[in-house]
Design a protein around this motif. Structure first.
Motif, PDB file in Angstrom:
ATOM      1  N   THR A 201       0.822  -1.213   0.000  1.00  0.00           N
ATOM      2  CA  THR A 201       0.000   0.000   0.000  1.00  0.00           C
ATOM      3  C   THR A 201       0.852   1.257   0.000  1.00  0.00           C
ATOM      4  O   THR A 201       0.543   2.229  -0.710  1.00  0.00           O
ATOM      5  CB  THR A 201      -0.938  -0.003   1.229  1.00  0.00           C
ATOM      6  N   ILE A 202       1.922   1.255   0.783  1.00  0.00           N
ATOM      7  CA  ILE A 202       2.803   2.426   0.833  1.00  0.00           C
ATOM      8  C   ILE A 202       3.465   2.659  -0.522  1.00  0.00           C
ATOM      9  O   ILE A 202       3.524   3.794  -1.014  1.00  0.00           O
ATOM     10  CB  ILE A 202       3.869   2.254   1.937  1.00  0.00           C
ATOM     11  N   CYS A 203       3.928   1.577  -1.148  1.00  0.00           N
ATOM     12  CA  CYS A 203       4.546   1.714  -2.478  1.00  0.00           C
ATOM     13  C   CYS A 203       3.535   2.198  -3.513  1.00  0.00           C
ATOM     14  O   CYS A 203       3.867   2.990  -4.400  1.00  0.00           O
ATOM     15  CB  CYS A 203       5.148   0.375  -2.907  1.00  0.00           C
ATOM     16  N   ARG A 204       2.282   1.742  -3.389  1.00  0.00           N
ATOM     17  CA  ARG A 204       1.246   2.147  -4.337  1.00  0.00           C
ATOM     18  C   ARG A 204       0.825   3.596  -4.138  1.00  0.00           C
ATOM     19  O   ARG A 204       0.696   4.355  -5.091  1.00  0.00           O
ATOM     20  CB  ARG A 204       0.031   1.231  -4.179  1.00  0.00           C
ATOM     21  N   ASP A 205       0.604   4.004  -2.882  1.00  0.00           N
ATOM     22  CA  ASP A 205       0.097   5.342  -2.586  1.00  0.00           C
ATOM     23  C   ASP A 205       1.172   6.420  -2.616  1.00  0.00           C
ATOM     24  O   ASP A 205       0.914   7.557  -3.021  1.00  0.00           O
ATOM     25  CB  ASP A 205      -0.580   5.361  -1.210  1.00  0.00           C
ATOM     26  N   GLU A 206       2.369   6.080  -2.168  1.00  0.00           N
ATOM     27  CA  GLU A 206       3.398   7.097  -1.966  1.00  0.00           C
ATOM     28  C   GLU A 206       4.665   6.855  -2.779  1.00  0.00           C
ATOM     29  O   GLU A 206       5.606   7.656  -2.693  1.00  0.00           O
ATOM     30  CB  GLU A 206       3.756   7.176  -0.472  1.00  0.00           C
ATOM     31  N   GLY A 207       4.702   5.760  -3.517  1.00  0.00           N
ATOM     32  CA  GLY A 207       5.891   5.448  -4.279  1.00  0.00           C
ATOM     33  C   GLY A 207       6.934   4.738  -3.435  1.00  0.00           C
ATOM     34  O   GLY A 207       6.815   4.636  -2.207  1.00  0.00           O
ATOM     35  N   ILE A 208       7.961   4.230  -4.087  1.00  0.00           N
ATOM     36  CA  ILE A 208       9.005   3.484  -3.393  1.00  0.00           C
ATOM     37  C   ILE A 208       9.723   4.346  -2.366  1.00  0.00           C
ATOM     38  O   ILE A 208      10.170   3.879  -1.315  1.00  0.00           O
ATOM     39  CB  ILE A 208      10.021   2.896  -4.413  1.00  0.00           C
ATOM     40  N   PHE A 209       9.819   5.663  -2.636  1.00  0.00           N
ATOM     41  CA  PHE A 209      10.494   6.551  -1.687  1.00  0.00           C
ATOM     42  C   PHE A 209       9.638   6.797  -0.449  1.00  0.00           C
ATOM     43  O   PHE A 209      10.141   7.331   0.543  1.00  0.00           O
ATOM     44  CB  PHE A 209      10.839   7.880  -2.366  1.00  0.00           C
ATOM     45  N   GLY A 210       8.367   6.402  -0.501  1.00  0.00           N
ATOM     46  CA  GLY A 210       7.537   6.505   0.692  1.00  0.00           C
ATOM     47  C   GLY A 210       8.028   5.608   1.812  1.00  0.00           C
ATOM     48  O   GLY A 210       7.772   5.880   2.994  1.00  0.00           O
ATOM     49  N   LEU A 211       8.742   4.538   1.457  1.00  0.00           N
ATOM     50  CA  LEU A 211       9.302   3.636   2.457  1.00  0.00           C
ATOM     51  C   LEU A 211      10.475   4.265   3.197  1.00  0.00           C
ATOM     52  O   LEU A 211      10.926   3.729   4.225  1.00  0.00           O
ATOM     53  CB  LEU A 211       9.765   2.330   1.804  1.00  0.00           C
ATOM     54  N   TYR A 212      10.988   5.380   2.675  1.00  0.00           N
ATOM     55  CA  TYR A 212      12.132   6.048   3.307  1.00  0.00           C
ATOM     56  C   TYR A 212      11.752   7.433   3.822  1.00  0.00           C
ATOM     57  O   TYR A 212      12.616   8.274   4.047  1.00  0.00           O
ATOM     58  CB  TYR A 212      13.291   6.151   2.311  1.00  0.00           C
ATOM     59  N   LYS A 213      10.443   7.649   4.026  1.00  0.00           N
ATOM     60  CA  LYS A 213       9.969   8.930   4.537  1.00  0.00           C
ATOM     61  C   LYS A 213      10.465   9.120   5.974  1.00  0.00           C
ATOM     62  O   LYS A 213      10.247   8.267   6.832  1.00  0.00           O
ATOM     63  CB  LYS A 213       8.446   8.970   4.483  1.00  0.00           C
ATOM     64  N   GLY A 214      11.120  10.240   6.224  1.00  0.00           N
ATOM     65  CA  GLY A 214      11.649  10.519   7.561  1.00  0.00           C
ATOM     66  C   GLY A 214      13.009   9.911   7.831  1.00  0.00           C
ATOM     67  O   GLY A 214      13.471   9.903   8.979  1.00  0.00           O
ATOM     68  N   LEU A 215      13.693   9.400   6.790  1.00  0.00           N
ATOM     69  CA  LEU A 215      14.992   8.758   7.000  1.00  0.00           C
ATOM     70  C   LEU A 215      16.025   9.743   7.546  1.00  0.00           C
ATOM     71  O   LEU A 215      16.814   9.395   8.437  1.00  0.00           O
ATOM     72  CB  LEU A 215      15.496   8.151   5.686  1.00  0.00           C
ATOM     73  N   GLY A 216      16.027  10.984   7.018  1.00  0.00           N
ATOM     74  CA  GLY A 216      17.008  11.966   7.479  1.00  0.00           C
ATOM     75  C   GLY A 216      16.877  12.241   8.963  1.00  0.00           C
ATOM     76  O   GLY A 216      17.878  12.249   9.703  1.00  0.00           O
TER      77      GLY A 216
END
Length: 345
Positions: A201-216
């Motif tokens: 769902t995260i990859c579908r809704d937010e793209g692959i970079f959604g899995l790295y949201k907040g990494l910084g």
């Protein structure tokens, strides 16, 4: 006297090797050196595997034991995102725990724990293995090699090694951390049905970079957290063992780990709170709350919730880290010793 006896044993051992060679002195010594050189990589590899396995199991056990408090901490941390200030003033740990039991059942305290274990196994394995390797590398730097056997009591080396190990582990297993945070933050509305569904769902809704949201923000948080964790733990353990060398290793690790967890949580909690909220941005199709960078997010929280908003949920965090980090280090030390013993056997 003991030194003379050890030297005598070494001389006798070398002499026996030479005698066994029947005159071929160089050949006998050379073969012994070759055997020792071959055994060094094997010992190093076995040691790294022991650290990785012990760290992974320790992390999984520690997180499972403290999963209810960890979920309470996350729920408190994210309440300010979609709640008004008047509602937040009436929240307490007991009331929130009672709500979870009444609305979701007792098992809901372990919601997202499967994702937590899936995250902690590689995360803690990389963390401890990287920590030991970074310490060895720092020992080889000119100016630090003189520490030698006192490397474990050197706060600077442990601080830098812990920070680098935290960054390495967080970067490696970050998508798993984001998924388990979103699963644990769900209450009545189940947008993510499970671990695999959340990933899809995260990859579908937010793209692959959604899995790295907040990494910084996460890297800014975990670096000082693990730097303080490891350095305080090593310092307290060395101090304790120098004063009371016959105390139980498990007891010493449990107590020192708990104190190091309190120190690191107090110092880095605001960053941890911000990273949790960053991870939940856009979850479940909701609109983004924080549209600015890290400093803007801090400013927004202070303006809407006050300075105390940066420490929302610190009490269940303390309840969590005292047993959690203590169990984490205690299990690691015990498993490392057991695995090292079985490897030698």
């Amino acid at each position: 006297m003991q030194t003379e006896e050890r030297v005598g044993v070494v001389v006798e051992g070398v002499q026996s090797i030479l005698n066994a060679g029947h005159g071929s002195d160089e050949g006998g010594v050379h073969s012994v050196m070759q055997q020792q050189q071959r055994s060094l990589p094997e010992k190093s590899q076995n040691g790294a595997m022991s650290h990785a396995l012990a760290g992974g199991l320790a992390g999984a056990l520690g997180k499972t034991c403290t999963a209810p408090l960890a979920r309470l901490t996350i729920l408190f941390q994210v309440q300010g995102m979609h709640s008004d200030v008047a509602t937040l003033r009436n929240v307490s740990i007991w009331r929130e725990a009672s709500r979870i039991v009444g609305e979701e059942g007792f098992r809901a305290f372990w919601k997202g724990n499967l994702a937590t274990v899936a995250h902690r196994l590689p995360y803690s394995s990389v963390n401890f293995c990287a920590y030991e390797q970074y310490r060895k590398c720092l020992k080889m730097i000119p100016g630090l090699e003189s520490h030698g056997e006192y490397m474990s009591t050197d706060p600077f080396v442990n601080f830098i090694s812990g920070g680098l190990a935290g960054i390495t582990a967080a970067s490696t297993a970050y998508p798993l951390d984001l998924v388990r945070t979103r699963l644990a933050a769900q209450t009545n509305v189940m947008y993510y049905r499970g671990f695999c569904h959340a990933l899809q769902t995260i990859c579908r809704d937010e793209g692959i970079f959604g899995l790295y949201k907040g990494l910084g923000t996460t890297l800014l948080s975990v670096a000082p957290t693990f730097a303080i964790n490891f350095s305080v733990y090593e310092m307290l353990r060395s101090f304790w063992q120098s004063r009371r060398p016959h105390d139980s290793t498990a007891l010493v690790s449990l107590a020192c780990g708990s104190l190091s967890g309190i120190a690191s949580s107090t110092a880095t909690y605001p960053l941890d709170l911000v990273r949790r909220r960053k991870q939940l941005e856009g979850a479940g199709g909701r609109a983004c709350v924080y549209t600015t960078g890290l400093s803007g997010t801090f400013r927004h929280i202070i303006q809407t919730e006050g300075f105390r908003g940066l420490y929302r949920g610190i009490l269940p965090e303390y309840y969590k880290v005292v047993p959690g980090v203590g169990i984490f280090f205690m299990t690691y030390e015990i498993l490392k010793a057991l695995l090292a013993g079985s490897t030698l056997g």
